[in-house]
Design an enzyme around this catalytic site. Structure first.
Site, mmCIF file in Angstrom:
data_model
loop_
_atom_site.group_PDB
_atom_site.id
_atom_site.type_symbol
_atom_site.label_atom_id
_atom_site.label_comp_id
_atom_site.label_asym_id
_atom_site.label_seq_id
_atom_site.Cartn_x
_atom_site.Cartn_y
_atom_site.Cartn_z
ATOM 1 N N MET A 182 -13.500 9.366 43.838
ATOM 2 C CA MET A 182 -14.837 9.840 43.451
ATOM 3 C C MET A 182 -15.519 10.307 44.727
ATOM 4 S SD MET A 182 -15.528 6.805 40.715
ATOM 5 C CE MET A 182 -14.187 5.825 41.366
ATOM 6 N N HIS A 195 -8.340 6.642 42.514
ATOM 7 C CA HIS A 195 -9.319 7.482 41.822
ATOM 8 C C HIS A 195 -10.379 7.881 42.845
ATOM 9 C CE1 HIS A 195 -12.687 7.507 38.505
ATOM 10 N NE2 HIS A 195 -12.474 8.695 39.019
ATOM 11 N N MET A 214 -13.114 10.128 31.960
ATOM 12 C CA MET A 214 -14.067 9.042 32.218
ATOM 13 C C MET A 214 -14.808 8.689 30.927
ATOM 14 S SD MET A 214 -13.715 8.142 35.351
ATOM 15 C CE MET A 214 -15.040 6.923 35.315
ATOM 16 N N ASP A 255 -11.075 5.525 31.532
ATOM 17 C CA ASP A 255 -11.623 4.660 32.582
ATOM 18 C C ASP A 255 -13.110 4.436 32.344
ATOM 19 O OD1 ASP A 255 -12.264 3.389 34.955
ATOM 20 O OD2 ASP A 255 -11.838 5.115 36.243
ATOM 21 N N MET A 297 -15.110 5.548 46.418
ATOM 22 C CA MET A 297 -16.419 6.178 46.206
ATOM 23 C C MET A 297 -17.041 6.503 47.556
ATOM 24 S SD MET A 297 -17.941 3.812 43.184
ATOM 25 C CE MET A 297 -16.910 3.215 41.832
ATOM 26 N N SER A 355 -8.472 -2.302 37.367
ATOM 27 C CA SER A 355 -9.250 -1.683 38.445
ATOM 28 C C SER A 355 -9.792 -2.767 39.351
ATOM 29 C CB SER A 355 -10.416 -0.883 37.859
ATOM 30 O OG SER A 355 -11.365 -0.631 38.882
HETATM 31 C C1 DX5 Z 1 -16.116 3.485 37.545
HETATM 32 C C2 DX5 Z 1 -14.679 3.334 37.984
HETATM 33 C C3 DX5 Z 1 -13.901 2.450 37.109
HETATM 34 C C4 DX5 Z 1 -14.421 1.027 36.996
HETATM 35 C C5 DX5 Z 1 -14.307 0.644 35.566
HETATM 36 O O1 DX5 Z 1 -16.696 4.527 38.215
HETATM 37 O O2 DX5 Z 1 -14.029 4.581 38.030
HETATM 38 O O3 DX5 Z 1 -12.525 2.445 37.445
HETATM 39 O O4 DX5 Z 1 -13.735 0.085 37.767
HETATM 40 O O5 DX5 Z 1 -14.909 -0.583 35.403
HETATM 41 P P1 DX5 Z 1 -15.100 -1.252 33.970
HETATM 42 O O6 DX5 Z 1 -13.744 -1.428 33.381
HETATM 43 O O7 DX5 Z 1 -15.773 -2.532 34.306
HETATM 44 O O8 DX5 Z 1 -15.965 -0.329 33.168
HETATM 45 ZN ZN ZN Z 2 -11.811 4.534 38.275
#
Ligand code: DX5
Ligand code: ZN
Length: 220
Positions: free
Chosen positions: A63, A61, A131, A169, A32, A4
């Site tokens: 969000m 992804h 998640m 994730d 996001m 990511s």
């Molecule tokens: C969080 C994201 C993830 C994030 C995970 O909302 O959707 O993809 O990058 O990060 P780590 O692996 O650091 O938890």
């Molecule tokens: Zn993500």
């Protein structure tokens, strides 16, 4: 492995992507909107620039409260697949739109949302994103309770004879990955556990190896 880029240096994004290229099966791009989650990242213009620098599968992804308004823009920017959250509603329509745009169709489920909310769409999606942290930020701790949900999802997918991939994730590293792969996850997003290390290839490889060892497979 799905590194990511949320934890990458965005001012040096092309080099950062190159640093994980060797161990990346897909590249996870976190979008996001400051509404669905209390954080703000990137949109279609940055995805278009990423596309110019890599041929990796771009797994976006979303969000976002209103992903439907932007799916076409992400597709045009070069996204290969998008995941929308089941919590925003209108899932049937969103999945149909991803399909008609030729995008891989993913459905994301927050830690506090039951798997059963996503279950009605299993036949229509390619990817179920469970998640393992509350979305919004990298570097959070893995939420152990989600492991049971991964197992329930795996069972339902297998019973229906579907090829839906389970992606996890949040908080994934070599220590947390064994439980989720044993429960049936196969696409592993890791941000800080990879980009937080100087040797990204070694970091990604150690997660992959921990996953393969947990299920007694050399094939991951
Ligand atoms: C969080 C994201 C993830 C994030 C995970 O909302 O959707 O993809 O990058 O990060 P780590 O692996 O650091 O938890
Ligand atoms: Zn993500």
């Amino acid at each position: 492995m799905a590194p990511s880029i949320l934890s990458a240096d965005y001012a040096r994004l092309a080099e950062e992507i190159e640093s994980v290229r060797q161990e990346a099966d897909v590249l996870h791009v976190d979008v996001m909107d400051a509404h669905f989650v209390p954080n703000l990242t990137i949109g279609p213009p940055v995805v278009a620039w990423i596309r110019r620098h890599t041929d990796l599968y771009l797994d976006c992804h979303l969000m976002m409260d209103d992903p439907g308004q932007y799916l076409e823009a992400f597709r045009d920017a070069g996204a290969d697949g998008c995941s929308v959250h089941v919590e925003v509603g209108g899932t049937g329509e969103l999945v149909a739109k991803m399909r008609s745009l030729g995008l891989g169709a993913g459905l994301a489920v927050n830690p506090e949302t039951a798997f059963e909310e996503a279950e009605p769409w299993l036949e229509e999606i390619d990817l179920l994103l469970l998640m393992t942290v509350h979305p919004g930020f990298g570097g959070q701790s893995f939420i152990e309770e989600v492991v049971g949900k991964v197992g329930r999802a795996r069972k339902a997918i297998d019973e229906k004879g579907l090829a839906v991939e389970i992606q996890v994730d949040g908080g994934i590293d070599a220590a947390t990955v064994p439980a989720v792969v044993r429960a049936g996850a196969r696409l592993l997003v890791a941000g800080s556990a990879i980009f937080g290390q100087a040797d990204r290839v070694a970091a990604a490889r150690s997660i992959r190896e921990a996953a393969a060892a947990a299920i007694g497979s050399g094939s991951l």
